[in-house]
Design a protein around this motif. Structure first.
Motif, mmCIF file in Angstrom:
data_model
loop_
_atom_site.group_PDB
_atom_site.id
_atom_site.type_symbol
_atom_site.label_atom_id
_atom_site.label_comp_id
_atom_site.label_asym_id
_atom_site.label_seq_id
_atom_site.Cartn_x
_atom_site.Cartn_y
_atom_site.Cartn_z
ATOM 1 N N TRP A 117 -20.692 29.922 1.313
ATOM 2 C CA TRP A 117 -20.601 30.751 2.517
ATOM 3 C C TRP A 117 -19.189 31.282 2.773
ATOM 4 C CZ3 TRP A 117 -17.220 27.793 5.310
ATOM 5 C CH2 TRP A 117 -17.275 26.410 5.124
ATOM 6 N N LEU A 156 -15.625 33.290 10.576
ATOM 7 C CA LEU A 156 -16.672 32.324 10.925
ATOM 8 C C LEU A 156 -16.869 32.250 12.432
ATOM 9 C CD1 LEU A 156 -15.740 29.506 8.384
ATOM 10 C CD2 LEU A 156 -17.619 31.160 8.206
ATOM 11 N N GLU A 163 -20.672 31.034 13.212
ATOM 12 C CA GLU A 163 -21.108 30.036 12.237
ATOM 13 C C GLU A 163 -20.348 28.738 12.510
ATOM 14 O OE1 GLU A 163 -20.951 31.432 8.204
ATOM 15 O OE2 GLU A 163 -21.811 33.391 8.725
ATOM 16 N N HIS A 218 -20.180 26.010 9.797
ATOM 17 C CA HIS A 218 -19.265 26.369 8.709
ATOM 18 C C HIS A 218 -17.809 26.321 9.173
ATOM 19 C CE1 HIS A 218 -22.735 28.718 6.582
ATOM 20 N NE2 HIS A 218 -22.764 27.426 6.318
#
Length: 465
Positions: free
Chosen positions: A22, A196, A201, A204
């Motif tokens: 990712w 991110l 996210e 993450h």
């Protein structure tokens, strides 16, 4: 002697695979018309155990990007966002470079091989993914000079000419092409966290914080720091400490990076990605390196402010998962840490031992005034007044209580300091462009390294990578 890279065995450790799914995209290197080795860092190839391979094999790795043994099977273009001249841009990422491999040095530090000019990626947009040979030469000069002056910088590991003719709007074209490999302590940017956070996210984001703490370890925050057990707070404190020292190292070197965007800020505190850099010809806080920096946002004297502002953007990225007051508390440490690093580094380059008192500040003030009065830059100032020699007036008074460090290296008895002003950079490039004469460049690198030996190891804070 300065901090010299120590010989080590090759030790592959592609830990980026923990987060690559990712954080990066697999890419392929360009297929270049030729690969002619022009620069091989014969100090740092020993530090990563690659000094034993011949130039042909070296070129196979760093010109054709055959995978290194037990390392990444394919290059990875890193994903990130960033503030560019304080305008947020979500449409960036590695547009002409990639992560080629990771390994450990003899002390166990994680090192990355990153490239510049290695071809297009999903983030190239309309660009060609290439690097001019002149850009590669300038990268050698910037990194060698900063390393000698004690700054935490990436190392230019390899420059290979690639045989293409490139069109550029800001220099004579067509111009020669190259691919560069840099050696650095990671490529995790402030912009990596910004991306991110913007994409929300959070899992993450937390994972990248954990990855950074694991592979770029540093000290815990001060005992009185709020939230000192939270991973995001720990990392922000470490980044603040490293960035404050980085800002001081630029100022003491008289260096102007030119493009201090958040995508150019490595959380390891290591300077990298050199474009329109300059060294000061005289002490001028308003001096800029980039012709396109019309407002002077990244002028010499504004670099500490710019780096602190970038740290603030990292804190904003953490604000959705960490206590805001604790984040602010970490940011407030930047100023005092910067002042401490400035005093320690300034007096180190001047050749006297710091006292850690207000008298250090008086030396800095007298030094700046001396440069203004004499209309000289840091290179000439630190050379002329090394150890307080030839000092007069306020500078002599400020230096009276100080003890001189060892200045026996013959460099200090020579007629002039090693410097890196733009006229010489252009002269070095002209020798290559007009006559394909690389010897002046190699001689300059040797002279820079000799200056580094004369200066010795710079003072660095705990947790410096």
């Amino acid at each position: 002697m300065p901090s010299q890279p120590q010989a080590a065995d090759y030790s592959a450790d592609p830990v980026i695979l923990e987060v690559a799914a990712w954080l990066a995209d697999p890419v392929k290197a360009a297929d270049f018309p030729k690969t002619e080795l022009r620069f091989r860092n014969d100090r740092w190839d020993k530090a990563v155990g690659l000094d034993g391979i011949n130039d042909d094999k070296f070129t196979t790795y760093f010109g054709h990007f055959e995978p290194l043994p037990d390392n990444l099977k394919e290059p990875l273009a890193m994903r990130y966002h960033g503030h560019q001249f304080r305008t947020y841009n979500p449409d960036i990422g590695d547009g002409r470079g990639f992560l080629f491999g990771q390994l450990r040095d003899g002390s166990g530090r994680l090192l990355d091989f990153g490239t510049k000019g290695s071809g297009t990626t999903p983030y190239s947009r309309t660009a060609d993914g290439r690097l001019t040979l002149k850009g590669g030469v300038r990268e050698i000069l910037a990194t060698e000079m900063l390393e000698a002056l004690g700054a935490n910088t990436s190392k230019t590991f390899a420059i290979i000419e690639t045989g293409e003719e490139l069109q550029r709007g800001d220099e004579p074209s067509p111009t020669r092409s190259a691919v560069m490999t840099r050696l650095s302590h990671g490529h995790i940017r402030i912009g990596s966290f910004q991306r991110l956070a913007v994409l929300e996210e959070e899992d993450h984001l937390r994972a990248l914080i954990d990855y950074s703490l694991k592979h770029f370890p540093g000290p815990l925050p001060p005992e009185d720091a709020s939230g000192r057990e939270e991973p995001a707070i720990i990392l922000l404190h470490q980044v603040i400490e490293r960035m404050a020292d980085l800002a001081a190292s630029y100022m003491v070197a008289g260096f102007v990076h030119g493009v201090l965007n958040t995508d150019n800020m490595n959380i390891s505190g290591e300077s990298f990605d050199y474009g329109p850099w300059r060294w000061l010809p005289s002490w001028a806080p308003g001096f800029t390196a980039a012709y396109f920096d019309q407002t002077g946002l990244y002028a010499f004297g504004r670099q500490p402010e710019a780096i602190h502002w970038n740290c603030g953007q990292l804190a904003i990225s953490f604000s959705q998962i960490a206590d805001r007051d604790a984040l602010v508390g970490a940011l407030e440490r930047f100023g005092p840490l910067y002042q401490e690093a400035m005093a320690n580094r300034w007096l180190w380059r001047l050749g006297v031992k710091p006292k850690g008192t207000e008298s250090d500040t008086k030396v800095l003030e007298a030094s700046e005034q001396t440069m203004r009065d004499a209309k000289i830059g840091p290179d000439e100032f630190f050379f002329q007044y090394r150890g307080g020699r030839d000092a007069t007036g306020a500078l002599a008074d400020a230096l009276k209580p100080y003890v001189t460090t060892d200045s026996d290296h013959p460099y200090w008895s020579e007629g002039a300091p090693v410097s890196m002003l733009i006229d010489e950079v252009e002269t070095l490039w002209s020798a290559i462009a007009e006559r394909d004469d690389w010897q002046p460049l190699y001689d300059k690198v040797a002279a820079i390294r000799r200056m580094g030996e004369a200066l010795g190891a710079a003072p660095v804070p705990a947790g410096h990578l």
